[in-house]
Design a protein around this motif. Structure first.
Motif, PDB file in Angstrom:
ATOM      1  N   ALA A  46       1.956  -3.959  -6.123  1.00 40.67           N
ATOM      2  CA  ALA A  46       0.555  -4.006  -6.537  1.00 40.67           C
ATOM      3  C   ALA A  46       0.293  -5.340  -7.212  1.00 40.67           C
ATOM      4  O   ALA A  46       1.176  -5.916  -7.854  1.00 40.67           O
ATOM      5  CB  ALA A  46       0.238  -2.867  -7.494  1.00 40.67           C
ATOM      6  N   LEU A  51      -3.377  -2.122  -4.234  1.00 38.23           N
ATOM      7  CA  LEU A  51      -2.126  -1.386  -4.133  1.00 38.23           C
ATOM      8  C   LEU A  51      -1.642  -1.437  -2.694  1.00 38.23           C
ATOM      9  O   LEU A  51      -2.430  -1.216  -1.764  1.00 38.23           O
ATOM     10  CB  LEU A  51      -2.344   0.074  -4.529  1.00 38.23           C
ATOM     11  CG  LEU A  51      -2.991   0.369  -5.877  1.00 38.23           C
ATOM     12  CD1 LEU A  51      -3.347   1.856  -5.973  1.00 38.23           C
ATOM     13  CD2 LEU A  51      -2.056  -0.024  -7.000  1.00 38.23           C
ATOM     14  N   ASP A  61      -8.096  -0.415  -5.887  1.00 39.76           N
ATOM     15  CA  ASP A  61      -7.795   0.500  -6.975  1.00 39.76           C
ATOM     16  C   ASP A  61      -8.973   0.598  -7.946  1.00 39.76           C
ATOM     17  O   ASP A  61      -9.223  -0.311  -8.731  1.00 39.76           O
ATOM     18  CB  ASP A  61      -6.540   0.025  -7.719  1.00 39.76           C
ATOM     19  CG  ASP A  61      -6.090   1.003  -8.780  1.00 39.76           C
ATOM     20  OD1 ASP A  61      -6.662   2.100  -8.852  1.00 39.76           O
ATOM     21  OD2 ASP A  61      -5.162   0.667  -9.539  1.00 39.76           O
ATOM     22  N   SER A  64      -6.991   2.293 -11.874  1.00 40.73           N
ATOM     23  CA  SER A  64      -6.175   1.563 -12.852  1.00 40.73           C
ATOM     24  C   SER A  64      -5.118   2.450 -13.505  1.00 40.73           C
ATOM     25  O   SER A  64      -4.812   2.296 -14.688  1.00 40.73           O
ATOM     26  CB  SER A  64      -7.057   0.935 -13.942  1.00 40.73           C
ATOM     27  OG  SER A  64      -7.964   0.013 -13.393  1.00 40.73           O
ATOM     28  N   HIS A  73      -2.893  -5.260 -12.035  1.00 34.89           N
ATOM     29  CA  HIS A  73      -1.489  -4.979 -11.751  1.00 34.89           C
ATOM     30  C   HIS A  73      -0.671  -6.261 -11.764  1.00 34.89           C
ATOM     31  O   HIS A  73      -1.102  -7.301 -11.250  1.00 34.89           O
ATOM     32  CB  HIS A  73      -1.352  -4.303 -10.383  1.00 34.89           C
ATOM     33  CG  HIS A  73      -1.985  -2.956 -10.314  1.00 34.89           C
ATOM     34  ND1 HIS A  73      -1.407  -1.825 -10.852  1.00 34.89           N
ATOM     35  CD2 HIS A  73      -3.172  -2.544  -9.788  1.00 34.89           C
ATOM     36  CE1 HIS A  73      -2.194  -0.779 -10.653  1.00 34.89           C
ATOM     37  NE2 HIS A  73      -3.272  -1.190 -10.001  1.00 34.89           N
ATOM     38  N   VAL A 402      -9.193   3.977  -3.996  1.00 31.67           N
ATOM     39  CA  VAL A 402      -8.712   4.997  -4.933  1.00 31.67           C
ATOM     40  C   VAL A 402      -9.776   5.253  -5.985  1.00 31.67           C
ATOM     41  O   VAL A 402     -10.093   4.378  -6.790  1.00 31.67           O
ATOM     42  CB  VAL A 402      -7.405   4.552  -5.613  1.00 31.67           C
ATOM     43  CG1 VAL A 402      -6.925   5.619  -6.608  1.00 31.67           C
ATOM     44  CG2 VAL A 402      -6.321   4.259  -4.582  1.00 31.67           C
TER      45      VAL A 402
END
Length: 443
Positions: A46, A51, A61, A64, A73, A402
């Motif tokens: 990441a 990711l 993402d 987090s 990341h 995500v």
């Protein structure tokens, strides 16, 4: 460092892909069923806000790690400090032979947390530990036992913090009995209660005084913006009124800033949005760029009321976690991530509000900084629509974004992107979310 070199979302397989599914089968044989995952894609690397999974898919993402990787990341300043510290020593236990990193983190917390009063800090491993120890400190300092918490609160998974947490499933069901002397009162939920902040505070205070007694309360514990409960932002005036009541009655005002802290809401700490200065503040998550670290910081006379040996833990303030925290704080300062959180807010809220107007399935859009949410309801009502919320999240996941859900009613999509997320990735992720809402709402 090992990190993806990708700069944009990319899907090579379905989500989850075959390699992730194979790992999921292995997991089922050895990992407890009680540990669940929002999206069972297995990550290999990441970087920033992206990711990369074992199938080569690259996902944006918006979670987090639940508000942990505020600095992104694998932030170089964090990685470099962790690598350097790991090469020197990984553990001695601060309670046995101390080290400078622990002191440096406490010095930083002294400067960063609200208030100019003399402060002390103690370091732990998790947010639940921090909240639990804040209660211990308040009880020791006041000689009282009662603790007041609020509807929709989430404070952790230990026995005491489960008692503080409001929602039963999945956090509390079957795990009792819980710690005693915990009392729950109504909070401020503007979308659902229609009350001003002072009105909601009066109801809460009246309940405390009539059912508990102000002189029996050790601490009032609350999240300045409720997290798992639905990213509920209290009406203006609610927090200041409670803070004043605590001061007038010798009650310790504890701000659980585990999720809201470290620039997440557009300020270093959410309490400062209304100039509230907590007596104790519990922090974790965003403090250390992904390593386990938490803290209680507050008035010196409160923390020093606990005798020698009364606070601590084997791993609390681990030297590698402290190094990560110092690197994370350095990034927040140098890159002005509080301002970056406001940039995210200014980009996201207008689009969510327009989407609400267009689709009729979003009852409320709320949040601050990069802690933002949309609450989904059945059209023309305030009835929660958890099924639609779940489908929207799944649609985003299948498209490589995500997102997380939350809320007492399971009907809130929450956005917690890294504060360093680029404008381009933010825009791309929001476009995916908008498409998911339009598509699922039309079914």
């Amino acid at each position: 460092m090992t990190a993806t070199t990708e700069t944009q979302r990319r899907l090579r397989t379905e989500i989850p892909g075959p390699a992730s599914r194979a790992l999921q089968e292995r997991r089922a044989e050895v990992v407890a069923a009680g540990v669940s995952s929002v999206l069972p894609v297995y990550i290999t690397s990441a970087e920033g806000g992206l990711l990369t999974d074992v199938d080569g898919n690259v996902l944006i993402d918006f979670g987090s790690g639940i508000a942990v990787t505020n600095v992104g990341h694998a932030a170089p300043a964090v990685v470099d400090r962790v690598r350097e510290q790991a090469g020197r020593f990984t553990h001695t236990c601060f309670m046995v032979t101390p080290y400078e990193g622990y002191v440096e983190v406490c010095e930083a917390l002294d400067k960063l947390t609200p208030g100019t009063h003399e402060k002390r800090s103690v370091l732990f491993n998790s947010g639940a530990e921090a909240v639990e120890n804040a209660v211990k400190i308040a009880r020791a300092a006041t000689g009282r036992q009662a603790v007041v918490v609020f509807d929709h609160a989430y404070h952790g998974r230990t026995n005491l913090t489960m008692a503080l947490t409001a929602k039963s499933i999945p956090y509390k069901h079957g795990f009792g009995p819980f710690a005693p002397e915990v009392y729950r009162v109504p909070g401020s939920y503007p979308y659902r209660d229609g009350l001003s902040g002072p009105e909601a505070a009066r109801i809460a205070i009246d309940r405390i005084e009539k059912q508990i007694g102000g002189d029996q309360v050790a601490a009032v514990v609350l999240e300045p913006v409720q997290g798992e409960g639905g990213f509920i932002e209290p009406a203006p005036g609610f927090l200041p009124a409670l803070s004043r009541w605590c001061t007038e009655n010798g009650v310790v005002f504890v701000a659980d800033e585990v999720q809201t802290g470290f620039c997440r809401t557009g300020e270093w700490f959410a309490s400062t949005h209304e100039d509230v200065v907590p007596d104790l503040i519990a922090t974790a998550k965003g403090i250390a760029g992904g390593l386990p670290l938490a803290a209680v910081t507050g008035r010196a006379e409160l923390l020093d009321a606990v005798g020698p040996g009364g606070l601590g833990g084997t791993y609390g303030g681990n030297p590698i976690a402290c190094a990560a925290a110092l690197g994370s704080i350095e990034v927040m300062r140098q890159e002005n991530l509080a301002a970056s959180a406001k940039r995210i807010e200014n980009a996201v809220l207008p689009r969510l509000r327009a989407l609400a107007e267009e689709t009729g399935v979003i009852g409320d859009v709320r949040g601050r900084g990069a802690m933002l949410a949309a609450e989904f309801v059945k059209p023309g009502t305030t009835e929660p629509d958890a099924d639609l919320t779940k489908r929207i999240a799944q649609s985003c996941h299948q498209a490589g974004v995500v997102v997380l859900t939350c809320g007492t009613y399971g009907n809130v999509v929450r956005l917690l992107p890294p504060l360093s997320l680029s404008t381009e990735l933010l825009d791309e992720g929001l476009t995916v979310l908008e498409h998911a809402v339009r598509t699922e709402a039309a079914k």
